[in-house]
Design an enzyme around this catalytic site. Sequence first.
Site, PDB file in Angstrom:
ATOM      1  N   ASP A 178       0.680  -1.306  -0.472  1.00  0.00           N
ATOM      2  CA  ASP A 178       0.346   0.481   0.140  1.00  0.00           C
ATOM      3  C   ASP A 178       0.767   0.520   0.092  1.00  0.00           C
ATOM      4  OD1 ASP A 178      -1.349   2.242   0.232  1.00  0.00           O
ATOM      5  OD2 ASP A 178      -2.686   1.239   2.280  1.00  0.00           O
ATOM      6  N   LYS A 238      -3.029  12.448  -2.933  1.00  0.00           N
ATOM      7  CA  LYS A 238      -1.771  12.719  -1.987  1.00  0.00           C
ATOM      8  C   LYS A 238      -0.354  12.650  -2.352  1.00  0.00           C
ATOM      9  CE  LYS A 238      -3.441   8.556   0.646  1.00  0.00           C
ATOM     10  NZ  LYS A 238      -4.522   9.402   2.043  1.00  0.00           N
TER      11      LYS A 238
END
Lengths: 131, 406
Positions: free
Chosen positions: B197, B223
């Site tokens: 992840d 992000k």
Amino acid sequence: MSDELYDDLILDHYESPYHRGRLESASCEHTELNPLCGDRVQLQLQIDEERRIQQAYFEGEGCAISQAAASILCEHIEGRTLGEVEAFDARQMLDLLQVRLTATRQRCGLLGFKVLKTLAYAYDGTAGTSA
Amino acid sequence: MENIRSDFPILGRPLADGTPLVYLDSGSSAQKPQVVIDALVECYQTYYANAHRGVYQFGVQIDEALEGARERIAAMLGAAEVEEVVFTSGTTMSINLVAQAWARMVLEEGDEVLVNEMEHHANLVPWQQVVRQTGAVLKHIPLTDDGHLDLDQLQNCLGPRTKLIAVTGMSNVLGTINPIGRLVEAAATVGARVLVDGAQSVPHAAINVQDPAIDFLAFSGHKLYGPSGIGVLYGRRELLEMMDPFLCGGNMISEVGLTESTWADLPAKFEAGTLPVAEAIALGTAVDYVTDIGFEQIGRIERALLVEAQTRLQEIPDLVIHGPDVDHKGAIISFTDPRVHPHDMAELLKRKGVALRAGHHCAMPLHARLGVVATTRVSLAVYNTSADIDVLIEAIHYARKVLRRD
């Protein structure tokens, strides 16, 4: 220092809560979580045959608003009947806090109130009822 | 550094009450540089069309821009082939795609998926679901008290039935940077696959998916200074080839009959429906933006900020910082104050213009392990400055004053 949100009423109740703890003679109890921030409030009520709240205690963890509101709520409802509690609305609860809460913080301020409503509507008079 | 900050228009805009913004919530979502905003606007204003459909001018242009973005993403990741880069809506969908299209097919009763106590819910709940569906078992690498994976326990957690290690590259709460190389080696000894992840790690450090060789990598565009609604799943070709589609519909087919269909080649097989195409293109621009600055430079800037912020937070009496020391983590600091609940802290910091998160940050098992219900999280990015940290520290003192009535 005086603050518009964390005023003396809120901080007094946060630091020296009214009836924070366990109530051994509780007629009913219920807990709610605010999943957003992890606030938790449990209410325990001792209710007599006239459906009047003799004692109200709370336990929990969370922000100053949620915990102070639970304390203020316990102080307010003692001596009142479940009928009166059913008529007690969210606006009145927020007014008791005497500070203006944003929509997000209203969830904190109303957490104990939500528990109380669940208890009031679910209470059927048998000891130990847990909604 | 000032020129990096000035790339982000939102950081120069005062808040509604005139207070300057101190944005310390990049771990939740990063702000966007003007070039990314421009790429979105340029697409919609000058050549927008649906992808993979049109032979007209915009149809051709948009396909070139989209595939160009995919190529730059593949290059940033060190992928062997461009087709190994699948556009998704973000990390969550990427992980769910692997859980449902790969793990659900591969896992048999009694097989094991190895996660750990620090994972974001997005890298935990999909595995809980798929083991429930397949009869497999979820195992957890425990954490040390200072917020590392307890590698001494790793061998006990691995076995011949381990089929997958799913692990975050960097904890979204503690900032812990996990030893992916060690996990890849350990996985190889039992023939398990590794999913990383990368939601937190990809924006902060260079990655090469071939070294150490990981099988799946998931990350989000938003992000990485890119748009929301777009993300990536990298998967090794042999694995993506053996998987059936996760979503079915347009674009992902080769030939459709009334009763059955065949699948398109990679990556279209996993890109059913209309992509957020402008967002995907602008993610390519975000990749250009970070690679132009360079991950080495990004690392230097963020590390200096992290050291400064953590040192100054540690000077505040009673404040507890959770997780590793600065040498073993990325630019995230989560803390608790014994007398100021995180929610109250965030509320009071807000008044000083400080934007950050309080809560469980989608990592409830980790907070249970830490023994707290919530933390206050400072997450830094390349556009933060020492001045931001000055305001943060001053604001924390202010919050403590208000709540403690000092």
